[in-house]
Structure formats: structure tokens, C-alpha cells
Write a protein that holds these residues in place. Structure first.
Motif, PDB file in Angstrom:
ATOM      1  N   ILE A 157      -1.883 -66.836  32.994  1.00  0.00           N
ATOM      2  CA  ILE A 157      -2.807 -66.551  31.907  1.00  0.00           C
ATOM      3  C   ILE A 157      -3.779 -65.478  32.373  1.00  0.00           C
ATOM      4  CG2 ILE A 157      -4.587 -67.495  30.374  1.00  0.00           C
ATOM      5  CD1 ILE A 157      -1.828 -68.685  29.860  1.00  0.00           C
TER       6      ILE A 157
ATOM      7  N   PRO B 217      -7.103 -64.008  32.613  1.00  0.00           N
ATOM      8  CA  PRO B 217      -8.400 -64.652  32.409  1.00  0.00           C
ATOM      9  C   PRO B 217      -9.320 -63.899  31.455  1.00  0.00           C
ATOM     10  CG  PRO B 217      -8.324 -63.618  34.557  1.00  0.00           C
ATOM     11  CD  PRO B 217      -6.946 -63.513  33.978  1.00  0.00           C
TER      12      PRO B 217
ATOM     13  N   ARG C 223      -6.919 -64.040  27.809  1.00  0.00           N
ATOM     14  CA  ARG C 223      -6.261 -65.333  27.558  1.00  0.00           C
ATOM     15  C   ARG C 223      -4.804 -65.145  27.128  1.00  0.00           C
ATOM     16  NH1 ARG C 223      -8.093 -68.511  30.519  1.00  0.00           N
ATOM     17  NH2 ARG C 223      -7.239 -70.208  29.345  1.00  0.00           N
ATOM     18  N   GLU C 224      -4.261 -63.949  27.350  1.00  0.00           N
ATOM     19  CA  GLU C 224      -2.871 -63.662  27.036  1.00  0.00           C
ATOM     20  C   GLU C 224      -1.967 -64.346  28.050  1.00  0.00           C
ATOM     21  OE1 GLU C 224       0.045 -59.728  26.838  1.00  0.00           O
ATOM     22  OE2 GLU C 224      -2.014 -59.530  27.504  1.00  0.00           O
ATOM     23  N   SER C 225      -0.907 -64.970  27.583  1.00  0.00           N
ATOM     24  CA  SER C 225       0.063 -65.602  28.461  1.00  0.00           C
ATOM     25  C   SER C 225       1.078 -64.557  28.898  1.00  0.00           C
ATOM     26  CB  SER C 225       0.772 -66.734  27.718  1.00  0.00           C
ATOM     27  OG  SER C 225       1.772 -67.289  28.527  1.00  0.00           O
TER      28      SER C 225
END
Length: 78
Positions: free
Chosen positions: A7, A9, A12-14
Motif C-alpha cells: 500500500i 502510504p 493509499r493505492e494498492s
């Protein structure tokens, strides 16, 4: 092959990475030229976020690519 999910930070993109031993962390292959890595990452929508010595960082620093003196990939850090 192993897949690593990380992720970012900041966004917050996976992110999912395909780890192939002795080949690289795809799409970044060991021994690839620095300009090829930059082009591949740019094509995926990721610009270089910083450079320090022989390490280029992408995806807000989530991926570090270390180059040797000939500007070839020698290590990929997640």
C-alpha cells in the motif's frame, strides 16, 4: 513467481508486484538500462520521485531501483 501487495502510504493505492527470482520485480528486470526503466515506469503512469546517488525512486519512494556504474539495474527495493 511471488506477488507482493504493498500500500502506497501517501495515496493509499494498492500496488502489486510480480517477483521473479534472478529476473527482477516485474516490470523492472535486473540488468535493464536506466532509460528503459524510466520509460517502462512512465508508460505505467509513474514518474521518478527522486534520485540519490545511484538509486532512482518511483511511486512516492515505494520502489527504489539501484543502478551500477554502467547504469544497469543491480537491485530493486520495495
Amino acid at each position: 513467481m511471488r506477488f507482493i501487495r504493498k500500500i502506497n502510504p501517501f495515496t493509499r493505492e494498492s500496488l502489486t508486484f510480480d517477483v521473479v527470482p534472478h529476473v527482477g520485480i516485474l516490470p523492472i528486470c535486473l540488468d535493464a538500462a536506466r532509460e528503459d526503466v524510466a520509460r517502462e515506469m512512465r508508460d505505467l503512469g509513474h514518474t521518478k520521485s527522486s534520485t540519490l546517488d545511484q538509486i532512482d525512486r518511483y511511486i512516492d519512494g515505494a520502489v527504489g531501483v539501484e543502478f551500477d556504474k554502467k547504469d544497469r539495474v543491480q537491485f530493486v527495493e520495495l
